[in-house]
Design a protein around this motif. Structure first.
Motif, short mmCIF file in Angstrom:
data_model
loop_
_atom_site.label_atom_id
_atom_site.label_comp_id
_atom_site.label_asym_id
_atom_site.label_seq_id
_atom_site.Cartn_x
_atom_site.Cartn_y
_atom_site.Cartn_z
N LEU A 189 0.90 -1.06 -0.05
CA LEU A 189 0.09 0.05 -0.29
C LEU A 189 0.83 1.09 -0.03
N GLY A 190 1.85 1.46 0.77
CA GLY A 190 2.81 2.38 0.99
C GLY A 190 3.57 2.55 -0.39
N ALA A 191 4.12 1.53 -0.98
CA ALA A 191 4.80 1.53 -2.45
C ALA A 191 4.12 2.06 -3.54
N THR A 192 2.59 1.53 -3.34
CA THR A 192 1.83 2.26 -4.51
C THR A 192 1.71 3.75 -4.35
N ALA A 193 1.47 4.13 -2.98
CA ALA A 193 1.07 5.61 -2.87
C ALA A 193 1.96 6.46 -3.15
N ILE A 194 3.18 5.91 -3.05
CA ILE A 194 4.44 6.70 -3.48
C ILE A 194 5.02 6.60 -5.03
N LEU A 195 4.90 5.40 -5.46
CA LEU A 195 5.46 4.98 -6.56
C LEU A 195 4.73 5.64 -7.74
N TRP A 196 3.43 5.79 -7.83
CA TRP A 196 2.79 6.32 -9.31
C TRP A 196 2.74 7.77 -8.97
N PRO A 197 2.72 8.56 -7.89
CA PRO A 197 2.91 9.85 -8.01
C PRO A 197 4.21 10.34 -8.63
N VAL A 198 5.24 9.71 -8.17
CA VAL A 198 6.55 9.79 -8.65
C VAL A 198 6.77 9.76 -10.22
N VAL A 199 6.14 8.48 -10.56
CA VAL A 199 6.12 8.36 -11.90
C VAL A 199 5.41 9.34 -12.83
N GLY A 200 4.27 9.71 -12.04
CA GLY A 200 3.40 10.68 -12.87
C GLY A 200 4.03 12.00 -13.03
N ILE A 201 4.65 12.38 -11.85
CA ILE A 201 5.33 13.76 -11.84
C ILE A 201 6.54 13.71 -12.88
#
Length: 289
Positions: A189-201
């Motif tokens: 859950l934590g990895a998902t919440a951090i990973l995709w905003p980083v990729v998106g930005i």
């Protein structure tokens, strides 16, 4: 499944970095955004597994851990060259890499080693299901420059080959308990919440630097790739959720038949030579910074 360390050099044509995918700059930028994460992420994975290496008594798992570390080191090396070309054209991606490195470094200093390993097995789950999606659908890379297609296929195959190693380390040293299950599930859950905003930005900034941010055709192409006809993200949703089963194991989804492709890929890559158009991207990164 015993991984094998393969020392391959792809000699990517750096002048194609912004538009190497046949579906255009939008898809190229999306996959480039993922590449930005790999070297710093894989160093974190290797360290997280090394933290528990002395607690592993099974000689086969010890060998698998050594091979896992060897494969991740090769992935990091080749994606560093890939990213040199990316950073030369997109300085924002280089800044995001530094942010991710700092974030992971903070985690290594502040988080328990068990939490670091839970993050590692969660992100390894991501790479495994993304690799499976790529290998299942030839359309994803069929129009891509051949060398870029090969590096992504190689990475996907080896992520498949070693997808259970870090998880087996977790299972061996942590055992089974409600607390450990909660830590494992929380890692995803934590990895998902951090990973995709980083990729998106990262993705948005790359498009901005290329002048493609308002290209509606590019956005339509990306939607087709991620959620539409090809549906790269849409198709992996169920596999992502299976991680939360109490008895989950990465090889519950047995896709080892893809690994029959490795020998042919290695033979093709072994014949590669540096392209005449290769750019000295590292020098450009320093100048851009």
């Amino acid at each position: 499944m015993m991984p094998t360390r393969r020392d391959l050099k792809f000699f990517l044509p750096a002048d194609k970095i912004s538009d190497w995918h046949g579906d255009g700059k939008a898809v190229s930028a999306f996959l480039n955004s993922l590449s930005m994460l790999f070297p710093v992420g894989e160093r974190f994975f290797m360290d997280s597994v090394r933290n528990y290496r002395d607690e592993i008594t099974d000689p086969e798992l010890q060998k698998a851990v050594t091979a896992f570390i060897g494969q991740e080191a090769m992935h990091g090396r080749e994606h560093e060259e890939y990213n040199d070309a990316l950073f030369a054209t997109s300085p924002s991606a280089a800044r995001m890499e530094r942010f991710v490195a700092a974030l992971l470094g903070f985690g290594q200093k502040r988080l328990p080693k068990s939490t670091q390993l839970s993050i590692t097995i969660a992100l390894e789950h991501f790479t495994a299901i993304m690799a499976d999606g790529l290998l299942k659908d030839p359309r994803i890379l069929e129009k891509a420059d051949s060398r870029f297609a090969k590096i992504w296929n190689w990475h996907a195959l080896e992520e498949t080959e070693h997808k259970a190693v870090a998880y087996d380390v977790w299972a061996t040293v942590m055992g089974k308990s409600p607390l450990r299950y909660a830590e494992r599930a929380g890692g995803l859950l934590g990895a998902t919440a951090i990973l995709w905003p980083v990729v998106g930005i990262t993705y948005l900034n790359i498009l901005r630097e290329q002048g493609e941010l308002t290209n509606s055709k590019g956005w339509r192409t990306l939607f087709r790739f991620t959620f539409g006809e090809i549906g790269y993200f849409r198709r992996m949703a169920l596999n992502w959720a299976e991680y939360f089963k109490p008895g989950f194991h990465p090889w519950d989804q047995d896709n080892r038949h893809f690994l029959t492709q490795i020998d042919e890929l290695v033979a093709e890559v072994d014949n590669y030579a540096p392209p005449a158009t290769k750019i000295k991207a590292k020098a450009k990164v320093k100048k851009a910074a």
